[in-house]
Design a protein around this motif. Sequence first.
Motif: not given
Length: 324
Positions: A134-141, A304-308
Amino acid sequence: MSRVNVASSSRVTVVFNPVKVHLGRLRRAVERYAWEGADIEWAETTAEGPGFSQAVRALEHGADLIIAAGGDGTVRMVALAVSGSKTPMAIVPAGTGNMLARNLGVPLVLEAAVRRAFSRTDRLIDLCRAEMVYPDGRTEHSGFAVMAGVGADAGMIHRTRDGLKAAVGPLAYVPAVLQSLGGGNSVDVSITVDGDPSVTTSLHTCIVGNCSDLVGGIPLLPDALPDDGVLDAVVLRAEDVADWAGIGGKIALDTVRDGINALLPGEAQPRPPASLPPTMEYLAGRRITLEFSEPEQLELDGDAAGTVSAVSFSVMPGTLRVVS
């Protein structure tokens, strides 16, 4: 194809979305077709718990079968929970798209789908993993079973209202599709397939999938199979009406071809796919990575999985056991 192990004390959990499912009809069908002596548990989804935690608890309690009754979101959550276990998942489709059910040939009528759920046969299919930055550097699976997309595909999902889907079904996507088709090739992305060199390009839409068909049996990814251990993708580059006409014509011809091939006897030579217009490109591999110059909206199986800023898709072969 294998046989589901059915014992006299079998445990069955029905994970159902109360917004999508007519619970009375579902209960009556399950009571009619369930294995004799089966212990049936009911787990209702909520906005905070859309199916994953319910399916995990069912596995912890020793479920021999988990039925996902609802739309694509419910099916996706249950599939992610069941993935890697020996417990099969069955689908009772009750959503707008019902994409996995359609691609696996599961009946779209409630009673027929419930009867299929207790058919005692299952198969292993692949599941897809998505690693999102994600734009804030957060990573998700997360993961998906059918298709994921960016560009117009994700824009359509983000713009479609749930209330309209409940009222008019698939027609709810029409306004969102029309809004999403504009903008030309505005997605600037670097694409990497497996270990090949990255390619930087501009595109309108990219869809990565594990199955071939959209609603209506339209083969968007004609070479995709749910159990081949490969990810398939299509890149669409369209600037104007003529470009979209070329893409639509190719997909329409492939739809007709698939219909004719289904009618041909086994020894007959199948009709080849339509020629590929310059506005379309197909990719295939075990891992496909997209890195965007600007953050882009993402969808996973219609959610919807957000903006990446980037996303990597990979295939997990034979990890999901489904009744089909």
